[in-house]
Structures are given as structure tokens and as C-alpha cells.
Design a protein around this motif. Structure first.
Motif, PDB file in Angstrom:
ATOM      1  N   ILE A 466      39.251  36.932  40.906  1.00 43.01           N
ATOM      2  CA  ILE A 466      38.531  36.123  41.892  1.00 43.01           C
ATOM      3  C   ILE A 466      39.533  35.527  42.879  1.00 43.01           C
ATOM      4  O   ILE A 466      40.748  35.622  42.675  1.00 43.01           O
ATOM      5  CB  ILE A 466      37.691  35.004  41.220  1.00 43.01           C
ATOM      6  N   ASN A 467      39.027  34.930  43.936  1.00 46.11           N
ATOM      7  CA  ASN A 467      39.889  34.367  44.987  1.00 46.11           C
ATOM      8  C   ASN A 467      40.991  33.478  44.411  1.00 46.11           C
ATOM      9  O   ASN A 467      40.777  32.790  43.420  1.00 46.11           O
ATOM     10  CB  ASN A 467      39.051  33.549  45.981  1.00 46.11           C
ATOM     11  N   GLY A 468      42.136  33.532  45.062  1.00 40.69           N
ATOM     12  CA  GLY A 468      43.263  32.722  44.607  1.00 40.69           C
ATOM     13  C   GLY A 468      44.094  33.486  43.591  1.00 40.69           C
ATOM     14  O   GLY A 468      44.929  32.909  42.898  1.00 40.69           O
ATOM     15  N   GLY A 469      43.849  34.801  43.476  1.00 42.55           N
ATOM     16  CA  GLY A 469      44.638  35.643  42.558  1.00 42.55           C
ATOM     17  C   GLY A 469      44.450  35.251  41.109  1.00 42.55           C
ATOM     18  O   GLY A 469      45.365  35.374  40.292  1.00 42.55           O
ATOM     19  N   PHE A 535      36.095  31.546  31.609  1.00 39.04           N
ATOM     20  CA  PHE A 535      37.275  30.729  31.908  1.00 39.04           C
ATOM     21  C   PHE A 535      38.184  31.367  32.952  1.00 39.04           C
ATOM     22  O   PHE A 535      38.506  32.549  32.869  1.00 39.04           O
ATOM     23  CB  PHE A 535      38.044  30.476  30.605  1.00 39.04           C
ATOM     24  N   VAL A 536      38.615  30.551  33.900  1.00 31.69           N
ATOM     25  CA  VAL A 536      39.499  31.016  34.972  1.00 31.69           C
ATOM     26  C   VAL A 536      40.954  30.857  34.512  1.00 31.69           C
ATOM     27  O   VAL A 536      41.359  29.768  34.093  1.00 31.69           O
ATOM     28  CB  VAL A 536      39.266  30.197  36.259  1.00 31.69           C
ATOM     29  N   CYS A 537      41.721  31.962  34.568  1.00 31.25           N
ATOM     30  CA  CYS A 537      43.116  31.941  34.078  1.00 31.25           C
ATOM     31  C   CYS A 537      44.043  32.521  35.133  1.00 31.25           C
ATOM     32  O   CYS A 537      43.595  33.213  36.049  1.00 31.25           O
ATOM     33  CB  CYS A 537      43.230  32.774  32.803  1.00 31.25           C
ATOM     34  N   SER A 538      45.338  32.265  34.958  1.00 30.21           N
ATOM     35  CA  SER A 538      46.269  32.749  35.982  1.00 30.21           C
ATOM     36  C   SER A 538      46.713  34.190  35.743  1.00 30.21           C
ATOM     37  O   SER A 538      47.218  34.834  36.654  1.00 30.21           O
ATOM     38  CB  SER A 538      47.475  31.822  36.088  1.00 30.21           C
ATOM     39  N   THR A 539      46.513  34.726  34.518  1.00 33.27           N
ATOM     40  CA  THR A 539      46.833  36.146  34.302  1.00 33.27           C
ATOM     41  C   THR A 539      45.663  36.826  33.590  1.00 33.27           C
ATOM     42  O   THR A 539      44.861  36.174  32.911  1.00 33.27           O
ATOM     43  CB  THR A 539      48.089  36.350  33.417  1.00 33.27           C
ATOM     44  N   VAL A 569      40.249  25.054  26.137  1.00 29.86           N
ATOM     45  CA  VAL A 569      39.140  25.122  27.076  1.00 29.86           C
ATOM     46  C   VAL A 569      39.180  23.970  28.076  1.00 29.86           C
ATOM     47  O   VAL A 569      38.876  24.126  29.259  1.00 29.86           O
ATOM     48  CB  VAL A 569      37.804  25.146  26.287  1.00 29.86           C
ATOM     49  N   ALA A 570      39.610  22.793  27.595  1.00 31.17           N
ATOM     50  CA  ALA A 570      39.642  21.601  28.442  1.00 31.17           C
ATOM     51  C   ALA A 570      40.528  21.782  29.675  1.00 31.17           C
ATOM     52  O   ALA A 570      40.300  21.148  30.705  1.00 31.17           O
ATOM     53  CB  ALA A 570      40.100  20.401  27.623  1.00 31.17           C
ATOM     54  N   CYS A 571      41.535  22.679  29.600  1.00 20.81           N
ATOM     55  CA  CYS A 571      42.427  22.824  30.768  1.00 20.81           C
ATOM     56  C   CYS A 571      42.014  23.965  31.714  1.00 20.81           C
ATOM     57  O   CYS A 571      42.773  24.294  32.613  1.00 20.81           O
ATOM     58  CB  CYS A 571      43.890  23.011  30.371  1.00 20.81           C
ATOM     59  N   HIS A 572      40.847  24.571  31.468  1.00 14.84           N
ATOM     60  CA  HIS A 572      40.465  25.690  32.348  1.00 14.84           C
ATOM     61  C   HIS A 572      39.186  25.399  33.120  1.00 14.84           C
ATOM     62  O   HIS A 572      38.216  24.895  32.577  1.00 14.84           O
ATOM     63  CB  HIS A 572      40.253  26.965  31.517  1.00 14.84           C
ATOM     64  N   ARG A 574      35.783  26.692  34.851  1.00 18.12           N
ATOM     65  CA  ARG A 574      34.844  27.719  34.391  1.00 18.12           C
ATOM     66  C   ARG A 574      33.971  28.222  35.540  1.00 18.12           C
ATOM     67  O   ARG A 574      33.658  27.471  36.462  1.00 18.12           O
ATOM     68  CB  ARG A 574      33.936  27.171  33.279  1.00 18.12           C
ATOM     69  N   VAL A 575      33.571  29.490  35.450  1.00 15.62           N
ATOM     70  CA  VAL A 575      32.671  30.060  36.467  1.00 15.62           C
ATOM     71  C   VAL A 575      31.571  30.860  35.774  1.00 15.62           C
ATOM     72  O   VAL A 575      31.711  31.248  34.605  1.00 15.62           O
ATOM     73  CB  VAL A 575      33.423  31.001  37.440  1.00 15.62           C
ATOM     74  N   SER A 576      30.497  31.120  36.515  1.00 11.49           N
ATOM     75  CA  SER A 576      29.426  31.980  36.005  1.00 11.49           C
ATOM     76  C   SER A 576      29.672  33.403  36.494  1.00 11.49           C
ATOM     77  O   SER A 576      30.503  33.629  37.378  1.00 11.49           O
ATOM     78  CB  SER A 576      28.081  31.500  36.541  1.00 11.49           C
ATOM     79  N   MET A 577      28.931  34.354  35.935  1.00 14.15           N
ATOM     80  CA  MET A 577      29.014  35.749  36.393  1.00 14.15           C
ATOM     81  C   MET A 577      28.635  35.823  37.877  1.00 14.15           C
ATOM     82  O   MET A 577      29.272  36.536  38.650  1.00 14.15           O
ATOM     83  CB  MET A 577      28.048  36.586  35.551  1.00 14.15           C
ATOM     84  N   ALA A 578      27.603  35.072  38.269  1.00 14.22           N
ATOM     85  CA  ALA A 578      27.178  35.071  39.680  1.00 14.22           C
ATOM     86  C   ALA A 578      28.334  34.616  40.575  1.00 14.22           C
ATOM     87  O   ALA A 578      28.577  35.191  41.644  1.00 14.22           O
ATOM     88  CB  ALA A 578      25.965  34.165  39.858  1.00 14.22           C
ATOM     89  N   GLU A 579      29.081  33.588  40.133  1.00 10.88           N
ATOM     90  CA  GLU A 579      30.219  33.104  40.933  1.00 10.88           C
ATOM     91  C   GLU A 579      31.359  34.121  40.959  1.00 10.88           C
ATOM     92  O   GLU A 579      32.057  34.251  41.967  1.00 10.88           O
ATOM     93  CB  GLU A 579      30.723  31.762  40.379  1.00 10.88           C
ATOM     94  N   CYS A 580      31.559  34.838  39.858  1.00 11.04           N
ATOM     95  CA  CYS A 580      32.596  35.892  39.845  1.00 11.04           C
ATOM     96  C   CYS A 580      32.340  36.897  40.962  1.00 11.04           C
ATOM     97  O   CYS A 580      33.263  37.405  41.586  1.00 11.04           O
ATOM     98  CB  CYS A 580      32.600  36.643  38.518  1.00 11.04           C
ATOM     99  N   LEU A 581      31.047  37.189  41.192  1.00  7.50           N
ATOM    100  CA  LEU A 581      30.721  38.152  42.240  1.00  7.50           C
ATOM    101  C   LEU A 581      30.907  37.549  43.617  1.00  7.50           C
ATOM    102  O   LEU A 581      31.472  38.190  44.501  1.00  7.50           O
ATOM    103  CB  LEU A 581      29.273  38.619  42.089  1.00  7.50           C
TER     104      LEU A 581
END
Length: 602
Positions: A466-469, A535-539, A569-572, A574-581
Motif C-alpha cells: 500500500i502507499n508509503g511502501g 496489520f500494516v508493516c514495513s516489510t 498488535v498495539a504498535c501497528h 490496521r486497514v481493511s481489505m477495501a482500504e488495501c485496494l
């Protein structure tokens, strides 16, 4: 799910479909298409290939993928046109067809009258097959060929004889089905009006498809064809008048209308159809009066049901098969029925007596066709390892230790004897580390797997950018659907993820319902598609490891594991599938896919 030919019941059924072998003719087409895309053979091809997309963002992504594929000789050069649905109300594939015709004539003018156009309906976010939502189901990989085919290439190969057999006009098909045909006989699209391809099926299958009704004389030809008489010398393809088209009819309606072929258990069901340029003009005439459409129009239900000498308008009031029921639906259907009747548009049915129809609609169907469906795998020449390093030898340790394990790996790296892939599991575009064990019935797509990772049975894992690499790994059970909905009040107990209730997911991660759902009024309908649970992660590797850790903690976690998960989990974000798109980073997704695909066999 709906699948090839319906081999499961009936008198003539079992005996006759068993001897229908579409492998030789299909293999020959696959080979011819492969030579054509690589520029070593020439064939009569389409003048234009049109893909529909549900919005401009999907259209842009399709254009990028098409041009990349042409550059890499995965697709032959052609005029590829992507048309997105107009914004606003959902208009269905019939509405999209009107919109495409309008686009073609307003952009290219009268030259369209000399074109042979393939129109593939590919719009939609594949909510039932989420690992291809970002790229589109039409680009889902199929384990065949070098470079590896996608659904689109398989489709074009199976249709390779059609352009030469048709007059200028439109050949309309859906992107997530595969039709395998024996085209000997009257395989030609040269009649005015519509000519629809049809396939022998059992009555059960008819209740979820379109069914053609035709006269006793044509039925007699079917009864004498190689479908019913294996030794018959009659050619398996012929065209005749269709009296009536029934859309998802009940068994009673099929019987009443005489849809079943004399003395057999066969009916003939729909897949793709042709219409000539004069018919395009008739459809456009209707569109120009009624645009913009305010309801869904179905290219099968609403075009074909209006045709044939026994057509009856009662379907205009039946909204059982419509996703969004709009007030104007019945009026629009009636108007279209009247319009096509007044213009005396014909409907012919092409009876392809030796043909089969496969659907890739759900995760279950996808796994079945790629791993377990021996007939389809043989007919489409699918392999268990396509573009995979370290296991190019079919007798590699991975496959030889258990011949009963049927699985499939496509365009993946680092897969060696220390790793195990379970039964009925599909892995694609994935980087393996040592000692990875993937369970049975999984789909693992675009993942970076860390050493010693254990993926539980029936798990879908798909990593996207997703955006922001940044990276997100989508997870759910392969028996579950992101479309399943429940009210906020009942969701925690009724909706599941990886076999556990939402309640279990929340208690494991320490999140509340309000954290994952924006509108928590008790009556609001919610689905997994819109829940912020990923969960949004950097790698990519971290995203996959965290997803698997959450699944394991939910399914069988000790108190220590749960505490650890809550901390992580507290440090990440979160997005939905709809937001991933809506925030997808297509260039990063494409870069990953091509890195995985550039596999040099050892």
C-alpha cells in the motif's frame, strides 16, 4: 461449485462425459497461442480485445498489466482497450456492455463495423477470491507455460479459432470462466443477431446458469452426436434456432419448457455469445434513449431472455438474481424486451456437444481446479510446479515422498527439500526460507515466508503493498468469504476469520469491535471486507509473520502467546481489505510479481 460438464449424476451423463477428451484439441491450441505470443507463428486474431473494469483505478491497473504483459511476450500485440464502468449506480455486465459499445463507436467510429472484438467482462473486486482482488481475477496465474499463463492467456488460447470463424461483431465472455471446446463441425459466427455457445450439463447445473430451449429436430441431432453415442461420426458442433432462453430456471420450468434433450439427462447451458454489428447498433439505440442506466442489466438474463420465438416477459418482474434491486429494474427490463422484440433480433444457439465449462469463482473452486481436478489439469496441461526454483525436477523430494499430495506452486523461489506444502494447497509468487511448512487446503500468494514458519490448514495468506511502501498480509479461512455479512449486534459471534469467531479475534488481539468497525450501530451490516483487521508493516516478511502469529494465537494460543500478540498488535496501524485496494501501490505489487517470476531453472 459450478465446474466442468457435471459428471455427478444422470444416465447418459456418466457414460458420455467420461469419454469426452478435450486434451488433444486444447493442447494444440495452447501451443499455437504460445507460438503466436512469442512471434514465431501468425494467426487470424482479434482486431480489439476489450476488458471492462469497475472503476478508473482498476482500469488503470489493467492497462499497466496489459502493456507489461505485451512487452514480456506473455500476450501477443493487439489493440487492448480497457473501459471502466461509469461512476454511480451498479449497472451490471449488460450495462457495462452498452457502455463499451458507446465507447467504441464514439472513439473509433465506423471502423468498428469491420472489427472482430473480444469483450471480456472483468470488472469487480473478486471479493470471493481476495488474493486476486488487487490485480483482478483475469490476471490470476495458471500453472502452465513459460512465461506462466494467466487466466487471460488461457482464455485467449481456448478462443484461438473464434476470430477466423466470425463475421465482424462482438464476442462477449466473462473473465473468470474457462470454456474448452471441440470445434469440429458448424463452428461459425456468421448469422444476424445473437449466436450463443452452449455446453452439455446436468439439470442441477441449469438452476444456477442460463439454459437454452430448442426444437426436437436439434435435440435429435444431439442424441445422435458423439456426446450420447461415443462412436458417432457426426461432428460435435452445430447451430440452430433457440426458441427460448431461461435464466437460472427451476427444474420444474426446465421440464415444462422441454429444455432437456430427448431421452438423455442433458440440458445445454450458457457461457459466451456473439452478436453482429447491426445488433450492436440496435443495443446502442436503446442505450441512447435510456442512459444513464439506474439499475443493473444482465447481459445474459436481460439480453438473451428477450429473444427467441417463445420468449415471455414475465422474468422482467423477477429480481431474485439481482444484487441491488432498483425501482427502475422492471421498467428497464420491459423496455429492453420490447425493443429487441420489435427489432426482431434473432437468437441462435451453437450446441457444442463435446465441450466443458469451468468456473473460477471461489477459493474452493480455484484450489480444486488447480490441484485436484484431474480432468481439467490434464485437459489444460497444468503442472504442479510452474516457474519454481529448486524443484524443477518433477521427482524432487517435495513431490515424491507422497504421491497422494496434490498441490501447486507457481513462480516461487527458494522452495527446497526442507519445505513442505500440504495437500490441495496453491502457492504463488512466494519467497520461501528453510523449513517452511504449509498446511492442507491453503492459498499462499505474494508472501515472504520466514524460516521455520508453520501455516495452519485452510488458510489464505496474501501480501499486498500500500502507499508509503508498506505491506499488509490479508488472512482468512479458505472456506470463508469476505462477502458474508452480519449485523453489528451478531457479528462477533457469527462472523469468522480462520475458523475463529470475531469475538475470539478481538479477545486475542486485545482490540474492541469499535477498533475494527467504524459504524457500530447494532443494526449496521458488516463484513470481513470492510473490517480493519489487517496489520500494516514495513516489510513483507514482517507482515506475513505477524498474520501467522495472530492466526496461531487465536486458534491455539497459550496465555503467553496472547500477551505477546497484544503487545505486537498495539504498535501497528490496521486497514481493511477495501482500504488495501483504495491505497494499493501497484508499482510495488508489480515489481514483486516480476521479481518472483524471473525464475531461472537451476
Amino acid at each position: 461449485g459450478s465446474g466442468g460438464g457435471g459428471l455427478n449424476n444422470g444416465r447418459c451423463e456418466l457414460r458420455s462425459m467420461a469419454h469426452v477428451d478435450l486434451a488433444p484439441s486444447t493442447h494444440e491450441r495452447l501451443l499455437r497461442f504460445d507460438r503466436f505470443r512469442k512471434g514465431t507463428a501468425d494467426i487470424a486474431f482479434w482486431d480489439a480485445i476489450v476488458l471492462t473494469a469497475c472503476d478508473e483505478s482498476q482500469a488503470q491497473s489493467y492497462r499497466t498489466q496489459l502493456s507489461t504483459k505485451v512487452t514480456q511476450h506473455e500476450l501477443p500485440p493487439c489493440r487492448y482497450i480497457v473501459v471502466s464502468d461509469p461512476p454511480g449506480t451498479k449497472i451490471g455486465n449488460g450495462g457495462a456492455t452498452f457502455h463499451v459499445l458507446d465507447h467504441l463507436y464514439s472513439t473509433y467510429g465506423s471502423q468498428v463495423d469491420s472489427w472482430r472484438v473480444l469483450l471480456l467482462h472483468a470488472g469487480g473486486y473478486s471479493t470471493r477470491l481476495p488474493h486476486v482482488s488487487v490485480i483482478g481475477k483475469v490476471f490470476a496465474l495458471i500453472p502452465h507455460g513459460t512465461p506462466v499463463f494467466s487466466c487471460l492467456e488461457l482464455k485467449l488460447a481456448s478462443y484461438i479459432d473464434i476470430p477466423a470463424a466470425m463475421q465482424p461483431g462482438i464476442f462477449l465472455a466473462s473473465a473468470d470462466t474457462m470454456e474448452l471446446l471441440d470445434t469440429r463441425g458448424e463452428f461459425r459466427f456468421d448469422q444476424p443477431g445473437f449466436t450463443a455457445i452452449s455446453h452439455p450439463s446436468n439439470v442441477e447445473m441449469g438452476t444456477s446458469h442460463g439454459v437454452f430451449v430448442f426444437d426436437k429436430e436439434l435435440q435429435q441431432r444431439v442424441a445422435e452426436s458423439p456426446l450420447c453415442v461415443p462412436t458417432s461420426a457426426i461432428e460435435p458442433c452445430f447451430v440452430g434456432e433457440c426458441l427460448r432462453f431461461l435464466h437460472k430456471p427451476s427444474k420444474a420450468l426446465m421440464a415444462e419448457q422441454g429444455a432437456q434433450v430427448l431421452d438423455t439427462d442433458y440440458i445445454f447451458t450458457d457461457s459466451a455469445f456473439y452478436f453482429d454489428c447491426a445488433t450492436s447498433k440496435i443495443l446502442l439505440e436503446f442505450y441512447h434513449i435510456h442512459a444513464p442506466l439506474t439499475c443493473e442489466v444482465d447481459a445474459y438474463g436481460d439480453f438473451l431472455q428477450a429473444l427467441g420465438r417463445n420468449a415471455s416477459p414475465e422474468y422482467c418482474h423477477n429480481s431474485a438474481n439481482v444484487i441491488a434491486v432498483e425501482d427502475t429494474l422492471a421498467q428497464t427490463r420491459l423496455a429492453l424486451f420490447q425493443h429487441l422484440q420489435d427489432r426482431k433480433v434473432q437468437l441462435n444457439v451453437m450446441l457444442c456437444c463435446l465441450s466443458k465449462f469451468y468456473h473460477f469463482g471461489t477459493q474452493t473452486e480455484y484450489i480444486y481446479h488447480l490441484c485436484q481436478d484431474e480432468t481439467f489439469r490434464r485437459e489444460a496441461a497444468l503442472v504442479s510446479r510452474a516457474g519454481v526454483t529448486d524443484s524443477t525436477d518433477p521427482k524432487s523430494p517435495l513431490e515424491s515422498f507422497n504421491p497422494n499430495v496434490k498441490n501447486c506452486a507457481i513462480n516461487s523461489r527458494g522452495l527446497d527439500a526442507s519445505c513442505q506444502i500440504g495437500h490441495a494447497t496453491v502457492v504463488e509468487l512466494t519467497q520461501f526460507a528453510k523449513n517452511v511448512i504449509i498446511g492442507d487446503g491453503c492459498i499462499v500468494s505474494c508472501c515472504s515466508l520466514s524460516e521455520g514458519l508453520r501455516i495452519p490448514d485452510s488458510t489464505l495468506l496474501h501480501t499486498t503493498a500500500i502507499n508509503g511502501g508498506q505491506f499488509v498480509t490479508i488472512f482468512q479461512g479458505t472456506q470463508e468469504s469476505m462477502k458474508t455479512s452480519a449485523s453489528v449486534a451478531s457479528a462477533p459471534e457469527t462472523l469468522t476469520v480462520c475458523g475463529c469467531t470475531w469475538q475470539k479475534f478481538l479477545s486475542t488481539t486485545g482490540l474492541t469491535l469499535h477498533d475494527i468497525i467504524e459504524d457500530t450501530k447494532p443494526s449496521t451490516k458488516v463484513t470481513m471486507w470492510n473490517a480493519k483487521v489487517f496489520f500494516v508493516c514495513s516489510t513483507a516478511e514482517e507482515a506475513c509473520s505477524l498474520a501467522v502469529a495472530v492466526i496461531q494465537a487465536m486458534q491455539q494460543g497459550s496465555d503467553e502467546q496472547v500477551t505477546e500478540i497484544r503487545r505486537k498488535v498495539a504498535c501497528h496501524k490496521r486497514v481493511s481489505m477495501a482500504e488495501c485496494l483504495s491505497t494499493k501501490d501497484l508499482s510495488l505489487v508489480m515489481k514483486w510479481r516480476s521479481t518472483m517470476a524471473q525464475v531461472q531453472p537451476q
